[in-house]
Scaffold this active site. Structure first.
Site, PDB file in Angstrom:
ATOM      1  N   CYS A  58       0.835  -1.213   0.000  1.00 20.19           N
ATOM      2  CA  CYS A  58       0.000   0.000   0.000  1.00 20.19           C
ATOM      3  C   CYS A  58       0.865   1.257   0.000  1.00 20.19           C
ATOM      4  O   CYS A  58       0.671   2.155  -0.814  1.00 20.19           O
ATOM      5  CB  CYS A  58      -0.921  -0.030   1.220  1.00 20.19           C
ATOM      6  SG  CYS A  58      -1.891   1.465   1.370  1.00 20.19           S
ATOM      7  N   CYS A 108      -1.658   1.719  -2.985  1.00 21.53           N
ATOM      8  CA  CYS A 108      -2.648   2.783  -2.787  1.00 21.53           C
ATOM      9  C   CYS A 108      -2.040   4.190  -2.752  1.00 21.53           C
ATOM     10  O   CYS A 108      -2.541   5.099  -3.421  1.00 21.53           O
ATOM     11  CB  CYS A 108      -3.398   2.602  -1.472  1.00 21.53           C
ATOM     12  SG  CYS A 108      -3.392   0.962  -0.764  1.00 21.53           S
ATOM     13  N   LYS A 134      -0.154   5.376  -5.992  1.00 20.65           N
ATOM     14  CA  LYS A 134      -1.208   5.376  -7.029  1.00 20.65           C
ATOM     15  C   LYS A 134      -2.120   6.582  -6.876  1.00 20.65           C
ATOM     16  O   LYS A 134      -2.371   7.314  -7.833  1.00 20.65           O
ATOM     17  CB  LYS A 134      -2.000   4.066  -6.905  1.00 20.65           C
ATOM     18  CG  LYS A 134      -3.100   3.828  -7.873  1.00 20.65           C
ATOM     19  CD  LYS A 134      -4.496   4.179  -7.449  1.00 20.65           C
ATOM     20  CE  LYS A 134      -5.016   3.851  -6.114  1.00 20.65           C
ATOM     21  NZ  LYS A 134      -5.809   2.647  -5.978  1.00 20.65           N
ATOM     22  N   ALA A 173      12.305 -13.953   5.744  1.00 22.09           N
ATOM     23  CA  ALA A 173      12.118 -14.985   6.769  1.00 22.09           C
ATOM     24  C   ALA A 173      11.338 -16.140   6.157  1.00 22.09           C
ATOM     25  O   ALA A 173      10.441 -15.921   5.338  1.00 22.09           O
ATOM     26  CB  ALA A 173      11.350 -14.414   7.950  1.00 22.09           C
ATOM     27  N   TYR A 221      -9.397  -3.228 -11.348  1.00 20.68           N
ATOM     28  CA  TYR A 221      -9.308  -1.834 -10.906  1.00 20.68           C
ATOM     29  C   TYR A 221      -7.907  -1.259 -11.040  1.00 20.68           C
ATOM     30  O   TYR A 221      -7.744  -0.090 -11.383  1.00 20.68           O
ATOM     31  CB  TYR A 221      -9.900  -1.656  -9.491  1.00 20.68           C
ATOM     32  CG  TYR A 221      -8.964  -1.954  -8.343  1.00 20.68           C
ATOM     33  CD1 TYR A 221      -8.227  -0.931  -7.742  1.00 20.68           C
ATOM     34  CD2 TYR A 221      -8.818  -3.241  -7.833  1.00 20.68           C
ATOM     35  CE1 TYR A 221      -7.381  -1.192  -6.672  1.00 20.68           C
ATOM     36  CE2 TYR A 221      -7.981  -3.504  -6.768  1.00 20.68           C
ATOM     37  CZ  TYR A 221      -7.265  -2.481  -6.190  1.00 20.68           C
ATOM     38  OH  TYR A 221      -6.423  -2.732  -5.148  1.00 20.68           O
ATOM     39  N   GLU A 257      -7.182   2.024 -13.246  1.00 17.66           N
ATOM     40  CA  GLU A 257      -6.674   3.239 -12.605  1.00 17.66           C
ATOM     41  C   GLU A 257      -5.427   3.750 -13.333  1.00 17.66           C
ATOM     42  O   GLU A 257      -5.298   4.954 -13.592  1.00 17.66           O
ATOM     43  CB  GLU A 257      -6.370   2.967 -11.130  1.00 17.66           C
ATOM     44  CG  GLU A 257      -7.653   2.804 -10.314  1.00 17.66           C
ATOM     45  CD  GLU A 257      -7.427   2.437  -8.860  1.00 17.66           C
ATOM     46  OE1 GLU A 257      -8.353   2.644  -8.058  1.00 17.66           O
ATOM     47  OE2 GLU A 257      -6.344   1.925  -8.508  1.00 17.66           O
ATOM     48  N   THR A 262      -6.317  -2.604   1.778  1.00 15.16           N
ATOM     49  CA  THR A 262      -5.516  -2.215   2.926  1.00 15.16           C
ATOM     50  C   THR A 262      -6.303  -2.178   4.241  1.00 15.16           C
ATOM     51  O   THR A 262      -5.870  -2.764   5.228  1.00 15.16           O
ATOM     52  CB  THR A 262      -4.861  -0.848   2.636  1.00 15.16           C
ATOM     53  OG1 THR A 262      -3.871  -1.079   1.644  1.00 15.16           O
ATOM     54  CG2 THR A 262      -4.232  -0.246   3.867  1.00 15.16           C
ATOM     55  N   HIS A 320     -27.617  20.986   0.625  1.00  9.77           N
ATOM     56  CA  HIS A 320     -27.765  21.598  -0.695  1.00  9.77           C
ATOM     57  C   HIS A 320     -26.865  22.827  -0.834  1.00  9.77           C
ATOM     58  O   HIS A 320     -26.727  23.579   0.123  1.00  9.77           O
ATOM     59  CB  HIS A 320     -29.227  22.016  -0.872  1.00  9.77           C
ATOM     60  CG  HIS A 320     -29.513  22.578  -2.232  1.00  9.77           C
ATOM     61  ND1 HIS A 320     -29.566  21.791  -3.365  1.00  9.77           N
ATOM     62  CD2 HIS A 320     -29.743  23.849  -2.626  1.00  9.77           C
ATOM     63  CE1 HIS A 320     -29.835  22.564  -4.392  1.00  9.77           C
ATOM     64  NE2 HIS A 320     -29.933  23.807  -3.988  1.00  9.77           N
ATOM     65  N   GLU A 341     -26.458  14.979  -2.026  1.00 10.36           N
ATOM     66  CA  GLU A 341     -27.850  15.116  -1.586  1.00 10.36           C
ATOM     67  C   GLU A 341     -28.773  14.166  -2.350  1.00 10.36           C
ATOM     68  O   GLU A 341     -29.833  13.784  -1.864  1.00 10.36           O
ATOM     69  CB  GLU A 341     -28.339  16.561  -1.704  1.00 10.36           C
ATOM     70  CG  GLU A 341     -28.474  17.097  -3.112  1.00 10.36           C
ATOM     71  CD  GLU A 341     -28.916  18.570  -3.124  1.00 10.36           C
ATOM     72  OE1 GLU A 341     -29.969  18.876  -2.558  1.00 10.36           O
ATOM     73  OE2 GLU A 341     -28.185  19.408  -3.692  1.00 10.36           O
TER      74      GLU A 341
END
Ligand SMILES: Cc1cc2nc3c(=O)[nH]c(=O)nc-3n(C[C@H](O)[C@H](O)[C@H](O)COP(=O)(O)OP(=O)(O)OC[C@H]3O[C@@H](n4cnc5c(N)ncnc54)[C@H](O)[C@@H]3O)c2cc1C
Length: 456
Positions: A42, A47, A50, A114, A178, A182, A312, A437, A442
């Site tokens: 991320c 994220c 990006k 590891a 996605y 993107e 994430t 508004h 709304e």
């Protein structure tokens, strides 16, 4: 039996870092290993960088739109190199903050790979071994490169996009999920000619069909060229570094770069899990129960490596629940329903709850409330832009089952509406909320009559 540490976490990404810090806060002795950069996907290659590119990609429109509001037409110069380096600097800053957070919580950091050698033992790449009462696998995932395709090595994966030496004039993207879309949106808006090659006949599999259609239209309007129902057969390197993509119908596409964005695979290869009896799923994901425990009692897994919801905030929550439950005597588990999510194309998508198809499969009668309108901003900017909103309601209980928005600010709107939906809000609750508004949001509380009642 005594162990050198209470918890050994493999992977300092979203899930691992949260789990390590929370467990340490509960008094556990914690060690974490990271073989790339602290912060994980991320922060370093997902994220965060990006979204920063997405912000950049929205300026060319903003400069054009400003003319409708009385500003002189202007087209400031753009430097990809400067943007790339500034994004990298921000990523480095954030990685430093993650390190500081771990240090401050008393977590011991091992910056190396590891692997697991027994239910309570981990081997470090530098040679040593560490015994732990509990091991948490938070090793995330990696982009699949479709390695079996000839010439796949000439393509980029999403990790590479943030380090491009220059802005490609022509970019070919394979995939229509996605991440693929993107990047298509970002580069098309920055001036690159973008081609999207997809084996299916529509983008964003798994999303609501109306959002899928709107997304494809918006990207096409930005100049993205779609090649549906095509697979790439081979990628060839041309003299001068250009790439030629051969499609299965005999067509070829040439570009400066090819990005393969066809999905992500769990990072379990070579981790030693199978040798000690940890069950893996068909994609190599660690199979876990609701409390993130694997088939071996002392080994847990959270985040993308479990292939539940690859997001994430989900990884973070799973890490937190694990640490509270195992080290804080506060047992809880993550509810994976009604998780809001976004697709940061422009305009963007925000979505929470069931898609129309899922709702109709699950409930005998579903009321569909939808609105499609020109946002007020576009009246002066002159941009041919629409907002689309859809509320799905269970006709029997009046409960809101899903909210899907395509339009500027969709992610922010859906995050807030998700609170109400998670609480079980009914359509009547939405109706009783007074509109703010003038705003785009709304419309969520002013959709009066259903456009359709769908029966199973
Ligand atoms: C381009 C892109 C855009 C994205 N955009 C969004 C978005 O907008 N919103 C959203 O919610 N999600 C987004 N995601 C998904 C999100 O990044 C992941 O869901 C999230 O990072 C998963 O966290 P994790 O802790 O499971 O794994 P990761 O963050 O991947 O962390 C795992 C870490 O483990 C390390 N590791 C692996 N094996 C070992 C080992 N053997 N030893 C030591 N270390 C090891 C890895 O190097 C890595 O740093 C995006 C992803 C990508 C690729």
């Amino acid at each position: 039996m005594s162990y050198e540490t209470d918890l050994f976490v493999i992977g300092a990404g979203s899930g691992g870092v949260r789990a390590a810090r929370i467990a340490a806060g509960h008094g556990a002795k914690v060690m974490i290993a990271e073989d790339r950069r602290i912060g994980g996907t991320c922060v370093i290659r997902g994220c965060v960088p990006k979204k920063l590119l997405v912000y950049a990609s929205r300026f060319p429109h903003a400069f054009e739109d400003a003319v409708g509001f009385g500003f002189e037409a202007s087209k400031p110069g753009f430097s990809w190199e400067r943007l790339r380096d500034r994004v990298e600097a921000e990523v480095t800053r954030l990685s430093g903050l993650y390190r500081k957070g771990l240090d401050g919580s008393g977590v011991a950091i091992k910056e190396e790979r590891a692997t697991i050698i027994s239910p309570h033992e981990v081997r470090l790449a530098s040679g040593g071994t560490v015994s732990a009462r509990v091991i948490l696998v938070a090793s995330g995932g990696h982009p699949s490169r479709q390695g079996e395709m000839p010439g796949a090595e000439h393509a980029l994966i999403s990790d590479d996009i943030f380090h491009l030496p220059s802005l490609p004039r022509r970019l070919i993207i394979v995939g229509a999920g996605y991440i693929a879309l993107e990047f298509a949106g970002v580069f098309a808006a920055l001036g690159t000619e973008v081609h999207v090659v997809h084996r299916g006949d529509a983008v964003l599999r798994g999303f609501d069909d109306d959002l899928r259609r709107n997304a494809a239209h918006a990207l096409a309007a930005l100049g993205v060229k779609f090649h549906f129902e095509r697979r790439f057969a081979e990628i060839r390197l041309l003299p001068g570094g250009r790439r030629c993509v051969h499609l299965d119908n005999g067509e070829t596409l040439e570009g400066d770069a090819v990005l393969i964005a066809t999905g992500r695979e769990p990072n379990t290869r070579g981790l030693g899990l199978e040798n000690i009896g940890v069950a893996l799923g068909p994609k190599g994901e660690v199979k876990v129960d609701a409390e993130s425990r694997s088939t071996v009692d002392s080994i847990y897994a959270v985040g993308d490596v479990t292939d539940r919801l690859q997001l994430t905030p989900v990884a973070i929550r799973e890490g937190h629940a694990f640490a509270d439950s195992v080290f804080g005597s506060k047992r809880w588990s993550v509810d994976h329903t009604n998780v809001p999510t976004a697709v940061f194309i422009t305009p963007e998508i925000g979505t929470v709850g069931l898609t129309q198809q899922q709702a109709v499969e699950k409930y005998p009668a579903v009321d569909v409330y939808s609105a499609s309108f020109r946002p007020m901003f576009a009246t002066l900017s002159g941009r041919d832009e629409k907002v689309f909103m859809k509320l799905l309601v269970d006709a029997a209980s009046d409960r809101v089952l899903g909210l899907h928005i395509f339009g500027e600010g969709a992610a922010e709107m859906v995050q807030l509406a998700a609170i109400a939906i998670k609480m079980g809000a009914t359509k009547a609750d939405f109706d009783q909320t007074v509109a703010l508004h003038p705003s785009t949001a709304e419309e969520i509380v002013t959709m009066r009559a259903p456009s359709a009642r769908l029966r199973r």
